[in-house]
Design a protein around this motif. Structure first.
Motif, mmCIF file in Angstrom:
data_model
loop_
_atom_site.group_PDB
_atom_site.id
_atom_site.type_symbol
_atom_site.label_atom_id
_atom_site.label_comp_id
_atom_site.label_asym_id
_atom_site.label_seq_id
_atom_site.Cartn_x
_atom_site.Cartn_y
_atom_site.Cartn_z
ATOM 1 N N GLU A 91 2.120 3.990 3.036
ATOM 2 C CA GLU A 91 3.551 4.240 3.261
ATOM 3 C C GLU A 91 3.844 5.735 3.214
ATOM 4 N N MET A 92 3.137 6.442 2.338
ATOM 5 C CA MET A 92 3.306 7.894 2.278
ATOM 6 C C MET A 92 2.803 8.557 3.557
ATOM 7 N N GLU B 38 8.253 10.492 -2.718
ATOM 8 C CA GLU B 38 6.950 9.966 -3.139
ATOM 9 C C GLU B 38 7.073 9.128 -4.406
ATOM 10 N N ASN B 39 7.857 9.603 -5.359
ATOM 11 C CA ASN B 39 8.027 8.877 -6.618
ATOM 12 C C ASN B 39 8.651 7.505 -6.406
ATOM 13 N N HIS C 146 6.020 5.161 -4.738
ATOM 14 C CA HIS C 146 4.940 4.743 -5.636
ATOM 15 C C HIS C 146 5.443 3.936 -6.836
ATOM 16 N N SER C 147 6.555 4.364 -7.435
ATOM 17 C CA SER C 147 7.015 3.692 -8.654
ATOM 18 C C SER C 147 7.685 2.350 -8.362
ATOM 19 N N MET D 217 7.300 0.758 -5.276
ATOM 20 C CA MET D 217 6.535 0.065 -4.227
ATOM 21 C C MET D 217 7.473 -0.435 -3.118
ATOM 22 N N ASP E 280 0.841 -1.202 0.000
ATOM 23 C CA ASP E 280 0.000 0.000 0.000
ATOM 24 C C ASP E 280 0.879 1.257 0.000
ATOM 25 N N ALA E 281 1.048 1.852 -1.174
ATOM 26 C CA ALA E 281 1.921 3.020 -1.305
ATOM 27 C C ALA E 281 1.354 4.232 -0.561
ATOM 28 N N ASP E 282 0.033 4.385 -0.576
ATOM 29 C CA ASP E 282 -0.582 5.537 0.109
ATOM 30 C C ASP E 282 -0.353 5.456 1.618
#
Length: 550
Positions: free
Chosen positions: A39-40, A90-91, A94-95, A97, A35-37
């Protein structure tokens, strides 16, 4: 015995056990996430905690080293909010994971490498800042609270490098000195170290292992040398030097913080003359109220090319920040006469002391002058910078300077570059400027008398010619009358007048200068405390009466 050489950040001698400090760095692993969100959200929360920690560090530094030097922690907070930095984190999350720790560590490496590749020394120093804030975020992500330096006994701390946040957390009662293997003279750490007054060396290449840890060490901050496991003879020699320093410090403690005020209430400013950033530590150590003469020509003499605006700006900015609100009077370049600089390609002159020098070069080569003025006006935003122009002989020269200054300010404003409004004064070092001092005082904010050249020109004696020593009289009545006349005309116009030449440190004349009403004495740092002693013990009115009866 092992010997390491480095650059001095602050002088003094420290003798004690060496404690190798190794950062409690987190071992960052690359972990796949689902879950990238989420993690952010972890990253954002950690970043906010790190920002709160930096605010606490700012508050602590503000009390200990002043607003200008504490500003690094505001800078670190801004770096945490930097759009490019956060977009990178962030990149990567998300990119790829991957976990936030790995994303922060990767971003730190990339940004640090970018800074280190830059030509500018100041920007290279920012690599340590980005690593510092990233390490702080990683520590929070890993559940840590961030560590400081702690020791049960007084030690010499040896480290690879010390981030500003680590330096400000030093318990000064427990730290004799610190020595780093790497580091930059332009780093904020160096600025803080000078202000804190801790003997310190950077760039020593010292080994950070069992060959050093726990061993007896000597840090010679004056000469930039670290001795590990010294022999008995050297240890005894250094102990004697340390005792001599301690005796000087005893005098410092007696007089430090006292106002420079005579028995009958006359106040005097006691400032220091310096030639470079390294001298600032000595000035602070000797309790200088400010810098009365920063010889900017040494920036030019130390290079093989015209210093750029950015190079000068970083130096002036560091001076302003280090002095933390104290007045810093920077003299514009005084090249010529006995200070020759090859790349200026000045013609050989039969009488260089009377030739193309100082302000005359600036007015005939305005492009060089404007570069320095731009740097000075930009740097004045970061502290209490004043600008002083040397070798003035006429009102017309001052008005030419003012016109160039207005051009510089207009250019900076047009380019959207922030600049300050520094006070501007002139040096009185020619008989012409003394005779015109009434008119000149209406044009400027202050006078500073350069007694070295004033004596030379008044007596028509080359001060570099040793054969004329028996004719050279720095106490000549004509010189003293010129000083008196300059002070009187300054006061009539409502401006202050100081002395920044060697005569200012002549203790045989201190009471006479007080009687003349001299407002400021700017001298070598070591002369400040002896002069303060005389000032504190003098009744000026009684001294004037005693002279009248003679």
């Amino acid at each position: 015995m092992q010997i390491y050489k480095g650059k001095s950040v602050f002088g003094g001698i420290a003798i004690g056990k060496i404690s190798v400090y190794k950062k409690d760095e987190q071992l960052v692993k690359r972990v796949k996430i689902e879950d990238a969100d989420a993690e952010m959200e972890r990253y954002t929360a950690a970043r906010n905690i790190a920002a709160a920690q930096l605010q606490k560090l700012y508050d602590k530094a503000l009390k200990e080293v002043g607003e200008a030097n504490a500003a690094i922690f505001e800078v670190h907070q801004m770096m945490l909010e930097d759009e490019d930095y956060n977009e990178s984190v962030e990149n990567i999350i998300h990119s790829q994971m991957v976990n936030a720790e790995y994303a922060v560590a990767s971003t730190a490496d990339n940004f640090a490498q970018m800074f280190e590749a830059m030509d500018d020394d100041y920007m290279r120093g920012r690599a340590a800042d980005v690593r510092d804030i990233s390490e702080r975020v990683i520590t929070v992500l890993a559940g840590g609270a961030g560590s400081g330096l702690d020791s049960d006994e007084s030690v010499i701390i040896a480290a690879d490098d010390l981030a500003p946040s680590e330096t400000v957390q030093l318990d000064k009662d427990k730290v004799l000195s610190f020595v780093t293997a790497h580091g930059s003279e332009n780093s904020h750490t160096a600025i803080l170290a000078r202000t804190m007054g801790i003997p310190a060396l950077i760039g020593t290449g010292i080994d950070l292992d069992e060959t050093v840890d726990g061993k007896l060490g000597i840090v010679d901050g004056t000469n930039g040398v670290v001795y590990v496991d010294p022999d008995a003879e050297l240890l005894e020699e250094m102990k004697k030097k340390q005792q001599e320093e301690q005796e000087k410090k005893r005098l410092l403690q007696t007089l430090k913080g006292k106002e420079n005020i005579t028995l009958d209430g006359q106040k005097v400013m006691l400032y220091a003359n310096v030639g470079n950033i390294k001298d600032l530590g000595i000035a602070l150590q000797n309790d200088a109220g400010g810098i009365g003469l920063f010889r900017s020509e040494f920036i030019y003499l130390g290079q093989d090319h015209y210093p750029t605006e950015e190079e000068q700006f970083q130096i002036y900015k560091t001076v302003a920040e280090t002095m933390a609100g104290r007045r810093v009077i920077i003299r514009t370049l005084d090249i010529g006469a006995d200070k020759q600089c090859d790349y200026f390609e000045l013609d050989k002159e039969d009488n260089p002391a009377m030739g193309l020098r100082a302000i005359r070069i600036c007015l005939t080569r305005p492009e060089i002058f404007k570069t320095q003025l731009r740097a000075l006006f930009r740097a004045s935003v970061y502290g209490n910078i004043n600008i002083m122009y040397p070798m003035i002989i006429s009102v017309d020269e001052v008005r030419q300077i003012k016109a160039i200054v207005e051009e510089v300010k207009a250019e900076l404003a047009e380019q959207g570059i922030e600049y300050g409004n520094p006070a501007q004064g002139i040096m009185i070092e020619t008989p012409a400027s003394v005779m015109m001092s009434r008119e000149l005082a209406e044009e400027v904010d202050f006078f500073s008398i350069g007694t070295n050249d004033l004596t030379q020109y008044t007596l028509a004696i080359d001060r570099q010619n040793s054969k004329l020593d028996k004719f050279f009289d720095s106490h000549h009545p004509a010189v003293l009358r010129m000083i008196q006349m300059t002070v009187e005309n300054a006061h009539k116009a409502g401006i202050w007048c100081g002395i920044c030449g060697e005569l200012g440190a002549d203790q045989a004349l201190t009471k006479d200068f007080l009687a003349m009403g001299v407002d400021e004495l700017s001298v070598s740092p070591g002369s400040i405390l002896p002069l303060r002693k005389i000032i504190l013990e003098t009744d000026v009115e009684a001294y004037k009466k005693s002279k009248q009866t003679k």
